[in-house]
Design a protein around this motif. Structure first.
Motif, PDB file in Angstrom:
ATOM      1  N   GLY A   1       0.791  -1.220   0.000  1.00  0.00           N
ATOM      2  CA  GLY A   1       0.000   0.000   0.000  1.00  0.00           C
ATOM      3  C   GLY A   1       0.826   1.275   0.000  1.00  0.00           C
ATOM      4  O   GLY A   1       0.275   2.370   0.088  1.00  0.00           O
ATOM      5  N   LYS A   2       2.156   1.159  -0.112  1.00  0.00           N
ATOM      6  CA  LYS A   2       3.019   2.331  -0.085  1.00  0.00           C
ATOM      7  C   LYS A   2       3.762   2.471  -1.411  1.00  0.00           C
ATOM      8  O   LYS A   2       4.123   1.492  -2.051  1.00  0.00           O
ATOM      9  CB  LYS A   2       4.028   2.210   1.059  1.00  0.00           C
ATOM     10  CG  LYS A   2       3.382   2.110   2.451  1.00  0.00           C
ATOM     11  CD  LYS A   2       4.446   1.913   3.517  1.00  0.00           C
ATOM     12  CE  LYS A   2       3.805   1.769   4.893  1.00  0.00           C
ATOM     13  NZ  LYS A   2       4.814   1.541   5.946  1.00  0.00           N
ATOM     14  N   LYS A   3       4.002   3.709  -1.804  1.00  0.00           N
ATOM     15  CA  LYS A   3       4.774   3.966  -3.012  1.00  0.00           C
ATOM     16  C   LYS A   3       6.252   3.710  -2.754  1.00  0.00           C
ATOM     17  O   LYS A   3       6.784   4.078  -1.709  1.00  0.00           O
ATOM     18  CB  LYS A   3       4.608   5.417  -3.462  1.00  0.00           C
ATOM     19  CG  LYS A   3       3.230   5.767  -3.997  1.00  0.00           C
ATOM     20  CD  LYS A   3       3.239   7.191  -4.483  1.00  0.00           C
ATOM     21  CE  LYS A   3       1.895   7.594  -5.088  1.00  0.00           C
ATOM     22  NZ  LYS A   3       1.922   8.980  -5.601  1.00  0.00           N
ATOM     23  N   GLU A   4       6.907   3.084  -3.740  1.00  0.00           N
ATOM     24  CA  GLU A   4       8.352   2.896  -3.657  1.00  0.00           C
ATOM     25  C   GLU A   4       8.968   3.222  -5.006  1.00  0.00           C
ATOM     26  O   GLU A   4       8.497   2.771  -6.051  1.00  0.00           O
ATOM     27  CB  GLU A   4       8.686   1.460  -3.247  1.00  0.00           C
ATOM     28  CG  GLU A   4       8.198   1.116  -1.850  1.00  0.00           C
ATOM     29  CD  GLU A   4       8.976  -0.014  -1.217  1.00  0.00           C
ATOM     30  OE1 GLU A   4       9.982  -0.439  -1.803  1.00  0.00           O
ATOM     31  OE2 GLU A   4       8.562  -0.462  -0.141  1.00  0.00           O
TER      32      GLU A   4
ATOM     33  N   ASN B   1      -5.997   0.130  -3.706  1.00  0.00           N
ATOM     34  CA  ASN B   1      -5.522  -0.134  -2.349  1.00  0.00           C
ATOM     35  C   ASN B   1      -6.273   0.661  -1.289  1.00  0.00           C
ATOM     36  O   ASN B   1      -6.187   0.334  -0.097  1.00  0.00           O
ATOM     37  CB  ASN B   1      -4.020   0.119  -2.250  1.00  0.00           C
ATOM     38  CG  ASN B   1      -3.215  -1.137  -2.496  1.00  0.00           C
ATOM     39  OD1 ASN B   1      -3.433  -2.153  -1.839  1.00  0.00           O
ATOM     40  ND2 ASN B   1      -2.303  -1.092  -3.446  1.00  0.00           N
ATOM     41  N   GLN B   2      -7.038   1.660  -1.716  1.00  0.00           N
ATOM     42  CA  GLN B   2      -7.875   2.382  -0.770  1.00  0.00           C
ATOM     43  C   GLN B   2      -8.982   1.486  -0.205  1.00  0.00           C
ATOM     44  O   GLN B   2      -9.542   1.778   0.853  1.00  0.00           O
ATOM     45  CB  GLN B   2      -8.498   3.605  -1.437  1.00  0.00           C
ATOM     46  CG  GLN B   2      -7.499   4.636  -1.914  1.00  0.00           C
ATOM     47  CD  GLN B   2      -8.167   5.766  -2.678  1.00  0.00           C
ATOM     48  OE1 GLN B   2      -9.172   6.323  -2.240  1.00  0.00           O
ATOM     49  NE2 GLN B   2      -7.614   6.107  -3.827  1.00  0.00           N
ATOM     50  N   ALA B   3      -9.283   0.393  -0.908  1.00  0.00           N
ATOM     51  CA  ALA B   3     -10.351  -0.507  -0.484  1.00  0.00           C
ATOM     52  C   ALA B   3      -9.832  -1.775   0.174  1.00  0.00           C
ATOM     53  O   ALA B   3     -10.632  -2.625   0.565  1.00  0.00           O
ATOM     54  CB  ALA B   3     -11.229  -0.870  -1.689  1.00  0.00           C
TER      55      ALA B   3
ATOM     56  N   VAL C   1       2.162  -4.254  -6.524  1.00  0.00           N
ATOM     57  CA  VAL C   1       2.569  -4.190  -7.925  1.00  0.00           C
ATOM     58  C   VAL C   1       4.063  -3.914  -7.996  1.00  0.00           C
ATOM     59  O   VAL C   1       4.603  -3.119  -7.227  1.00  0.00           O
ATOM     60  CB  VAL C   1       1.772  -3.122  -8.707  1.00  0.00           C
ATOM     61  CG1 VAL C   1       2.012  -1.715  -8.162  1.00  0.00           C
ATOM     62  CG2 VAL C   1       2.094  -3.166 -10.201  1.00  0.00           C
ATOM     63  N   VAL C   2       4.730  -4.618  -8.908  1.00  0.00           N
ATOM     64  CA  VAL C   2       6.126  -4.357  -9.215  1.00  0.00           C
ATOM     65  C   VAL C   2       6.236  -4.125 -10.715  1.00  0.00           C
ATOM     66  O   VAL C   2       5.406  -4.595 -11.495  1.00  0.00           O
ATOM     67  CB  VAL C   2       7.045  -5.523  -8.790  1.00  0.00           C
ATOM     68  CG1 VAL C   2       7.033  -5.677  -7.271  1.00  0.00           C
ATOM     69  CG2 VAL C   2       6.641  -6.821  -9.467  1.00  0.00           C
TER      70      VAL C   2
END
Length: 469
Positions: free
Chosen positions: A10-13, A187-189, A197-198
């Motif tokens: 759920g986090k941006k990387e 991912n908000q749900a 996702v990669v």
């Protein structure tokens, strides 16, 4: 340009080096995405495994509500996603393009939310009882193609999430941006780690990753074989929806004016860049000239150009490699004596535009017929005998779809039943439904998608025996 990120737990990387995505209509940059590192791939799988412990035990109604909320979220971001999809994939916004694809994602999520796999009673005697349970398979790796990036991602992740699996999605590097953004929205749900996702080449290590339990892949047959080899070491479950070289047969009694538009769209939806598109058209010699003439009239009337122009119904081929391949196949047919009825020459200027092309007087031995062109070109072949044309239609390593066109449904059904393909349409081609299983035979794949049968692909069976004391 916009920078996009992998979404893990759920986090941006940001990942490693940034890679650029080009707009196939202009060959200009649209945005960048990360070439994920091996550490990030491991983090995504670990995240999915951790989340699986809880998500697999979640009440089914909770998962149903999550899928419905996901549908609502996509609907509320439809304009943003459709525009981004057009920019990176090339398909037009309107008609059967990006807006159509985004709305199909919404419909598929809602339809999948309404499906369930109840416990089956196998025995209920005085001596014993036996039940069959469907349990989630585990962590699913979803590897998606560049032709329908959002919709095919939903085809993979919706049933997986519905039954209690967690997912790591790897989008095609030609069209990753819309999927990266969609996963961020979805991912908000969902609880953290359920959907990850990669991006980049590292994603192709997913099939052999020890933390993956099942791989679902949509794409070409050669890449499908590579995916299968990668999954074999861990005896992972597989669903493979691979290439198609769908044959359509027009029977002599067909009403040509009534079927010609359906034949056109069956062949050219998404510029022919669809696994289940009509790719070989067999026409009885008594109607050959009429069909060629009618199809040419329809084909030459269709506007092509930048998909952001709402007047255009067709856009460019998605990438230069596929563009070059189409040029090569048409030129090979031309050199072999085929007649190009329309199109056949790429225009000058920017963009991977290739005109909608009809090729007549082709033979079964030509590459345009034997290979999957996956572009806006349709070869039209003559036949005289029904038994012979069925053999010709079946003379392919592919077996995804096929169609029969006739004024007699019973006669069409008789011919259709003899075609070696997983799906056959009568007086249509290419339509799919969330409630109807879809999959290929021969080299067109393993397993099925859609419907209850597709839902079952994301589960393993557990039989329970209970003696009657």
């Amino acid at each position: 340009m916009t920078d996009f990120h992998a979404v893990i737990a759920g986090k941006k990387e940001a990942g490693g080096r940034a890679r650029t995505v080009l707009n196939p209509a202009t060959e200009e940059p649209v945005g960048t995405f990360p070439e994920c590192t091996e550490a990030q791939l491991d983090a995504a799988v670990t995240s999915a495994r951790k989340a699986y412990l809880h998500w697999s035990e979640t009440d089914g109604e909770v998962r149903v509500r999550a899928l419905r909320q996901m549908a609502d979220l996509i609907e509320s971001h439809a304009q943003e996603l459709a525009r981004l999809l057009t920019l990176e994939q090339g398909k037009p916004l309107k008609g059967r393009g990006s807006e159509f694809e985004v709305q199909a994602c919404v419909s598929w999520l809602r339809a999948t939310a309404g499906m369930s796999l109840p416990v089956k009673i196998l025995e209920a005697s005085e001596q014993s009882q036996a039940f069959l349970y469907r349990k989630p398979v585990g962590v699913v790796a979803s590897i998606t193609p560049w032709n329908w990036p959002l919709l095919i991602a939903i085809w993979h992740l919706a049933p997986a999430l519905r039954v209690g699996c967690t997912v790591v999605v790897k989008p095609a590097s030609n069209t990753p941006l819309s999927t990266l953004r969609m996963v961020e929205i979805l991912n908000q749900a969902l609880p953290a780690g359920v959907l990850n996702v990669v991006s980049g080449n590292i994603g192709y290590q997913l099939p052999e990753h020890p933390g993956i339990d099942k791989v679902v892949f949509t794409g070409s047959t050669p890449v499908g074989r590579t995916v299968m080899r990668g999954a074999a070491g861990g005896l992972k479950r597989l669903t493979l929806e691979l290439g198609g070289n769908d044959a359509g047969i027009i029977l002599p009694d067909a009403n040509v004016p009534e079927v010609i538009e359906g034949i056109f769209w069956g062949a050219f939806i998404n510029g022919g860049q669809t696994c289940g598109a009509l790719k070989r058209l067999y026409v009885h010699e008594s109607q050959y000239e009429e069909v060629c003439r009618s199809l040419t009239q329809v084909t030459t009337s269709m506007p092509m150009g930048n998909g952001l122009d709402e007047d255009n119904l067709f856009g460019p081929i998605q990438n230069q490699g596929q563009f070059n391949y189409i040029c090569e196949l048409v030129e090979d047919a031309r050199q072999g004596g085929a007649s190009v009825l329309c199109g056949g020459v790429a225009p000058q200027g920017k963009g991977y535009f290739y005109p909608l092309t009809l090729v007549a007087d082709v033979t079964d031995e030509m590459r345009l017929v034997k290979e999957e062109q996956f572009g806006p070109v349709l070869p039209i072949l003559r036949y005289t005998d029904i038994d012979d044309v069925i053999c010709r239609a079946n003379d392919s390593e592919m077996g995804l779809g096929g169609s029969v066109w006739s004024s007699s449904i019973e006669q069409a059904k008789s011919v259709a039943s003899r075609l070696e393909c997983g799906t056959v349409w009568i007086n249509g081609h290419g339509a799919v439904s969330p409630h109807v299983p879809f999959g290929g035979v021969k080299s067109s794949g393993i397993g099925v998608e859609f419907g209850i049968e597709g839902l079952e692909e994301y589960t393993v069976i557990q039989s329970m025996h209970i003696p009657d004391h």
